[in-house]
Every structure is written in structure tokens, then in C-alpha cells.
Scaffold this active site. Structure first.
Site, mmCIF file in Angstrom:
data_model
loop_
_atom_site.group_PDB
_atom_site.id
_atom_site.type_symbol
_atom_site.label_atom_id
_atom_site.label_comp_id
_atom_site.label_asym_id
_atom_site.label_seq_id
_atom_site.Cartn_x
_atom_site.Cartn_y
_atom_site.Cartn_z
ATOM 1 N N GLY A 273 -6.803 5.667 -28.503
ATOM 2 C CA GLY A 273 -6.309 5.787 -27.133
ATOM 3 C C GLY A 273 -6.655 4.591 -26.251
ATOM 4 O O GLY A 273 -6.803 4.728 -25.032
ATOM 5 N N LYS A 274 -6.749 3.417 -26.863
ATOM 6 C CA LYS A 274 -7.160 2.225 -26.108
ATOM 7 C C LYS A 274 -6.146 1.845 -25.028
ATOM 8 O O LYS A 274 -6.515 1.516 -23.898
ATOM 9 C CB LYS A 274 -7.290 1.079 -27.110
ATOM 10 C CG LYS A 274 -8.354 0.102 -26.777
ATOM 11 C CD LYS A 274 -8.680 -0.688 -28.016
ATOM 12 C CE LYS A 274 -8.758 -2.151 -27.717
ATOM 13 N NZ LYS A 274 -8.398 -2.978 -28.833
ATOM 14 N N ASP A 295 -5.968 -4.833 -25.537
ATOM 15 C CA ASP A 295 -6.273 -4.941 -26.969
ATOM 16 C C ASP A 295 -7.294 -6.021 -27.313
ATOM 17 O O ASP A 295 -8.109 -5.809 -28.194
ATOM 18 C CB ASP A 295 -4.977 -5.198 -27.745
ATOM 19 C CG ASP A 295 -5.104 -4.939 -29.230
ATOM 20 O OD1 ASP A 295 -5.836 -4.008 -29.603
ATOM 21 O OD2 ASP A 295 -4.485 -5.679 -30.026
ATOM 22 N N ARG A 387 6.782 1.459 -32.036
ATOM 23 C CA ARG A 387 6.156 0.605 -31.018
ATOM 24 C C ARG A 387 7.077 0.298 -29.858
ATOM 25 O O ARG A 387 8.302 0.282 -30.014
ATOM 26 C CB ARG A 387 5.778 -0.735 -31.667
ATOM 27 C CG ARG A 387 4.725 -0.620 -32.766
ATOM 28 C CD ARG A 387 3.362 -0.629 -32.183
ATOM 29 N NE ARG A 387 2.338 -0.214 -33.147
ATOM 30 C CZ ARG A 387 1.040 -0.286 -32.885
ATOM 31 N NH1 ARG A 387 0.609 -0.744 -31.731
ATOM 32 N NH2 ARG A 387 0.161 0.118 -33.761
HETATM 33 O O1 O2Y Z 1 0.810 -1.966 -37.165
HETATM 34 C C1 O2Y Z 1 0.869 -3.017 -36.516
HETATM 35 O O2 O2Y Z 1 1.423 -4.010 -36.943
HETATM 36 C C2 O2Y Z 1 0.266 -3.104 -35.203
HETATM 37 S S1 O2Y Z 1 -1.448 -2.798 -35.161
HETATM 38 C C3 O2Y Z 1 -1.927 -2.939 -33.499
HETATM 39 C C4 O2Y Z 1 -1.000 -3.248 -32.541
HETATM 40 C C5 O2Y Z 1 -1.393 -3.374 -31.231
HETATM 41 C C6 O2Y Z 1 -2.713 -3.224 -30.924
HETATM 42 N N1 O2Y Z 1 -3.625 -2.928 -31.862
HETATM 43 C C7 O2Y Z 1 -3.260 -2.755 -33.132
HETATM 44 C C8 O2Y Z 1 -4.375 -2.398 -34.077
HETATM 45 O O3 O2Y Z 1 -4.170 -2.061 -35.226
HETATM 46 O O4 O2Y Z 1 -5.539 -2.473 -33.651
HETATM 47 MN MN MN Z 2 -5.760 -3.258 -31.668
#
Ligand code: O2Y
Ligand code: MN
Length: 607
Positions: A273-274, A295, A387
Site C-alpha cells: 500500500g505504498k 516509490d 497498472r
Molecule cells: O511489475 C512491474 O513491472 C512493476 S513493479 C513496481 C512498479 C512500481 C513501483 N514499485 C514496483 C515494485 O515492485 O516495487
Molecule cells: Mn516499488
């Protein structure tokens, strides 16, 4: 490649960049080379290219203006950790936290894969700045990619185009990032909507030469190389070498009712839940929370000895499922227009939908695979890792200073994981070394009833396990070393846990906006007004007066007491797992962390 040279002259006077672009174009043999300038006209061109290729479709201008929906290949839906490599010269420098391959062998493998891999396609030259343009905390990268979807996404997620080339100048340093979806179009073959190479994915980092090569995937963290590959894996190495911190952390601005502001960073593993916390709407009256980033945080020392942070990104690549008016109203507003959605469902009126967006699902939709979907369907309408990609400037909760090149001074770091028991709602480290130890044992508990698995801890130190570009033992040592810097005024460290459950599996803490109550206690601790009680595990808010503000909160005093209790037996039972986890890092584990573990055990046993 006849026009490559003339385009170079128009865009850059950097001989090293021009030579490298030519070298990669010679290797990958694209039909054309396009230098991205980041303009609105170019955005239109990229969108049209993607519509023509069937990669994206336009959403309804009335329902979701300026927005697109992409559907990926079902074999390309997420980051691929088992195909992610740190190719340090010495295996020991990659550590047990990374997959390592000999760099020379990997170069040979990749050379064969990239040879001719862009045939029939355009190679986009994507210059970008991670961090505000020209900031002393920022760095420049250049990604070469044969994916228009990636070029378009990089325009959202980074400061992309001519301004980045201008900052680079004729002799600046840049991180070279080479990306191919690995699907050359041979002899005029027809393209597919989402080209990729599901059998042959490689996400490769060379830490010593600060290079990134990615093959076979067009999705997210595998392909938008500024994000996890550069801003975390390569940047963590740069940060170690240069004495700063590149962390998997959100950044918040918290303002008290008295109008005083403080900045707090927070490390949480993926799926905790960031993004929701980064955009939280406080329930606590008169408190304000604003967003700097969701992030990644890059933090460098200012002259006053404080760490100053920037969000290296300029957009959000957030998980759509679960994002709704209750969990994240700011995100709902943010994605109401000018957003690229990937692997969401499409409704019959030309909008998107995902599980958790609304209480009522649509009666019919086209799911993320392009199939008819109804609420009776057996699979979800949106992929669980669907996404949204959207510019940060669209987020209503962005703090005005989110792009300040000087960064924002960080007063506190929160750490957290998903822990149904043992870890209290919040506790504070007694000092930086204790906080580093807390970060080193960050973990989530397995809750699915697999034989022998319940109660087992999955460790994700500082939420960096998949993202640290070097040996985690050296990373812990780096955390301890930065605090030794003369005049360093390190942030206070807090461990939060929103995920405590009762015996029936119900959450004890309501989370979301109510988390502002914990932020307020952290704020008061930083400013020296907040009370805390010393316990064997660290400093906890007193239950009741002087602790977490509970006016208007629907949590009983008994539950508050449970949330803020020290479960001595539970902690003692987990110490062997902590020890086993830390010992994984062998000789490189700083002895201070074992000393912290021993001291914790002693305090717990002494009661
Ligand atoms: O699955 C992906 O390619 C994205 S992973 C991701 C995307 C945005 C922020 N954080 C993450 C993560 O896995 O920590
Ligand atoms: Mn991330």
C-alpha cells in the site's frame, strides 16, 4: 542509418553519446533511429504509432479524456526477478540477494541476442533525467529502445527529451540503458500488438560500468529502465561509492495544525500500500499530508548535515486493482484523464475498470486478455498487476516543492512490512544503528495455509532485496557508514505495521486515512513534543494520554493496547529466524547487527 548522423548533430554535441548510439544501431540494425525531444508533437506521433500497431486503444474522450489502454502479452505482465542479473566482476560483490553471471559471458550472450534484434523497427533514443533537471542530486540516463510504448512511458515517468540532452552537454556522464523487446520483424513480417520474447528475458546490470541491458520484455520494471534498474540497482551502487542513499522509499510532507512541516521517507515492500500511503488523505483534523514521491528516494547530504531527498521520477506507475475512492481518492482523481492504463478491463462505454475500483462491477467488460467478461467470470477482469502510468503533476496531493532541485530535508524514515502479529503498530529506534538493525530484519509473514509455511517470515531488508545492486551485507555496512560522516544529522527511524490481525483474521487497525494518526505521533517525536515509553524493542507511544490520538477513531482502548503491546514471547520465538536471515550475508554482515540482535534478546529476556 543514413539519417542518424544528421539527427545527432541536431540533438547533441556529445561525441561519446553519438558513438554509442551508432554502435548499438550497428548491432541491433533498426530500420530507423528516432531521437526523442519530449515534445507534445512527438507524444502524438508515439500514440498514433501505438494505435496503428494495435498496442493501445483510445478510451472514451468523455469518460477518460486523453487516455489509452494497452493489453500486454500474457507472458509479459510483471517484473521477472529470476531473470534479473547483477553482473559484477566478482560474484561475491553481487551477494546472495542477487542472481550473478560472469560479465564477459553475459556480454557474449547478450551480443548474440541483440544482434539484429531491432530489425524492422524504430530505435528510439530516449535521453532522460532522473530527478529534477540540473539538480545536484539528479543523474542523466539514455535509453535506446525499440518500443514506442516504452518511449511514451518514459516521457511520463522521467524528464525525457531535449532538456535532458541539454543538461548532459557535450561531455556529461550518462547511464547507458539498452532495451529491446527481442522480436525483430524479419522480411516484412507482420507485427503483433505486444511484441516480446517470453522465452528469453534478461534484465542485466553491470554495476562497475554502470550499464543496463534489457531484452525480451516490454513491461514495467523490466523495460522502463529509469525506474528499478537505474534509480535503485545502479543508483544503489553509485550511492555506496559516493556516500549517499538510493532507497525504495516514498516521500511525504506532513504539516501539523500549527503549520509546521516535516518530510518523512518510508520503505515498504511491494504490495504493502505504498502508493496509497504516499497520497493519503488524513482523517486527523487539521493535519495535512502531501506527496513528494511514491516509490524511490535519492538522498544526499546537505551542508547542514541533513539528508535531502528528491523523487527521481516524474510520474506514477501504480497498481490499478484495489485503487478506489476509499483506498486512494487522490489516485482516482489523478487517473481521471491523460493516463496510460495497461492490462485493465475495458467497459462497454469506453472506460477502464479493475477489481476494487467501484463497489459494483460492470455487467459486462472486455478483460485484460481481450475476452468477454461478466461478474460471473472465473478470472479477474483486470490483471492483478494491471497498472496506470500518469504524470505526477496530475496528482492532487503533490507538494508544491516536489520538484525542488535542492530536495527536501528528511527528518524520519519509516520502515514497514505485512505482519499479522508480533510487530506493534509503531515503534521507534533508539538510534541510527538500532534503526539499521530494524531495517535489516524487515519482513512479512506468510499467511496462506501451506504445510509448514504459516508463520514463516519472508525477509525484505529495507524493501531493497530485489533492488539492491550489490551485496546486502555491504549495503548494511553502507547504512552504518553514512551516519559516521562528520556533522551528519541522520533521520529518526520508525517501524510501522498497519497489518495486525485478530484471531479471526480481521484487521485490528483500519489503515488508510487513519494512518495519519501514526504519522502525527512520528511528527511529534521528531519535533520533540511527542511522548514515548522505553521498551525492550524500542520506543513506543504510551497507550492513552500523550500517545496516538484516538478521538473519532473506531478502535477500542483494548485493541489500541494490543496494537501497542510488546509481545515478548512472540519476539523471542522469532529471534532464531532473524539470526538465520542475517547469517545468510556471511562475512560481509556488519558485526554491529549481530550485536544489536544479541542486545535485543538480552533486553527481551530481562523483561
Ligand atoms: O511489475 C512491474 O513491472 C512493476 S513493479 C513496481 C512498479 C512500481 C513501483 N514499485 C514496483 C515494485 O515492485 O516495487
Ligand atoms: Mn516499488
Amino acid at each position: 542509418m543514413a539519417n542518424t548522423v544528421s539527427q545527432h548533430q541536431a540533438r547533441t554535441a556529445h561525441p561519446g553519446l553519438k558513438a554509442w548510439v551508432d554502435e548499438i544501431a550497428t548491432l541491433t540494425q533498426p530500420d530507423q533511429v528516432h531521437w526523442c525531444d519530449g515534445s507534445v508533437e512527438e507524444q502524438g506521433l508515439l500514440v498514433q504509432t501505438l494505435i496503428d500497431a494495435g498496442t493501445v486503444e483510445k478510451l472514451s474522450e468523455t469518460r477518460r479524456p486523453g487516455s489509452l489502454l494497452a493489453r500486454s502479452d500474457p507472458a509479459d505482465v510483471a517484473r521477472v526477478e529470476d531473470r534479473t542479473f547483477i553482473c559484477a566482476q566478482r560474484e561475491v560483490d553481487a551477494g546472495p540477494n542477487n542472481h550473478w553471471r560472469d560479465p564477459e559471458e553475459m556480454r557474449a550472450t547478450l551480443h548474440a541476442l541483440f544482434e539484429g534484434s531491432m530489425r524492422g523497427r524504430t530505435m528510439y533514443v530516449v535521453p532522460f533525467s532522473m530527478g529534477p533537471l540540473g539538480s545536484p542530486i539528479s543523474y542523466i540516463g539514455v535509453q535506446l529502445t525499440d518500443s514506442a510504448y516504452v518511449a511514451l512511458s518514459m516521457r511520463v515517468m522521467t524528464r525525457m527529451g531535449q532538456p535532458a540532452l541539454d543538461v548532459l552537454g557535450a561531455d556529461g556522464d550518462f547511464v547507458p540503458c539498452v532495451h529491446s523487446v527481442g522480436a525483430p520483424l524479419l522480411d516484412g513480417a507482420k507485427d503483433v500488438p505486444w511484441p516480446c520474447n517470453g522465452e528469453n528475458k534478461y534484465i542485466v546490470h553491470y554495476p562497475e560500468t554502470r550499464e543496463i541491458w534489457s531484452f525480451g520484455s516490454g513491461y514495467g520494471g523490466n523495460a522502463l529502465l529509469g525506474k528499478k534498474c537505474f534509480a535503485l540497482r545502479i543508483a544503489s551502487v553509485m550511492a555506496r561509492d559516493e556516500g549517499w542513499l538510493a532507497e525504495h522509499m516514498l516521500i511525504l510532507k506532513v504539516t501539523s495544525p500549527e503549520g509546521e512541516a516535516r518530510y518523512i521517507a518510508g520503505a515498504f515492500p511491494s504490495a504493502c500500500g505504498k502508493t496509497n500511503l504516499a497520497m493519503v488523505v488524513p482523517t486527523l483534523p487539521d493535519w495535512k499530508v502531501e506527496t513528494i514521491g511514491d516509490d524511490i528516494a535519492w538522498m544526499k547530504f546537505g551542508e547542514d548535515g541533513q539528508l535531502y531527498a528528491v523523487n527521481p521520477e516524474s510520474g506514477f506507475f501504480g497498481v490499478a486493482p484495489g485503487t478506489g475512492a476509499r483506498t486512494n481518492p487522490n489516485a482516482v482523481d489523478m487517473v481521471s484523464r491523460d493516463t496510460v492504463f495497461t492490462n485493465c478491463a475495458r467497459t462497454d462505454d469506453g472506460d477502464v475498470w479493475w477489481e476494487g475500483m467501484t463497489g459494483e462491477p460492470p455487467a459486462h467488460a472486455i478483460d485484460w486478455r481481450g475476452q468477454d467478461w461478466t461478474p460471473d467470470s472465473e478470472s479477474p477482469a483486470a490483471h492483478p498487476n494491471a497498472r496506470f502510468t500518469v504524470q505526477a503533476a496530475r496528482c492532487p496531493s503533490m507538494a508544491p516543492e516536489w520538484e525542488d532541485p535542492a530536495g527536501v530535508p528528511i527528518s524520519a524514515i519509516m520502515l514497514g512490512g505485512r505482519r499479522p502479529n508480533v510487530i506493534p503498530l509503531v515503534h521507534e529506534a533508539t538510534d541510527w544503528e538500532h534503526g539499521t538493525f530494524m531495517g535489516s530484519i524487515m519482513s512479512s509473514e506468510t499467511t496462506i495455509a501451506q504445510a509448514g509455511e504459516v508463520g514463516k517470515l519472508r525477509f525484505d531488508p529495507m524493501a531493497m532485496l530485489p533492488f539492491c545492486g550489490y551485496h546486502m551485507g555491504d549495503y548494511f555496512a553502507h547504512w552504518l557508514t553514512v551516519a559516521q560522516r562528520e556533522g551528519a544529522r541522520m533521520p529518526r527511524i520508525f517501524y510501522v505495521n498497519w497489518f495486525r490481525r485478530d484471531d479471526d483474521g480481521a484487521f485490528l487497525w483500519p489503515g488508510f486515512g487513519e494512518n495519519s494518526r501514526v504519522l502525527a505521533w512520528i511528527f511529534r517525536r521528531i519535533t520533540g513534543e511527542g511522548e514515548a515509553v522505553q521498551t525492550p524493542i524500542g520506543l513506543l507511544p504510551p497507550v492513552g494520554e500523550g500517545g496516538i490520538e484516538t478521538d473519532g477513531l473506531d478502535v477500542s482502548p483494548e485493541t489500541m493496547a494490543e496494537l501497542l503491546a510488546v509481545d515478548t514471547e512472540g519476539w523471542l520465538a522469532q529471534l532464531p529466524q532473524f539470526r538465520e536471515h542475517l547469517e545468510r550475508f556471511g562475512d560481509k554482515l556488519p558485526p554491529e547487527l549481530i550485536a544489536q540482535l544479541d542486545a535485543l534478546e538480552e533486553r527481551l529476556r530481562a523483561g
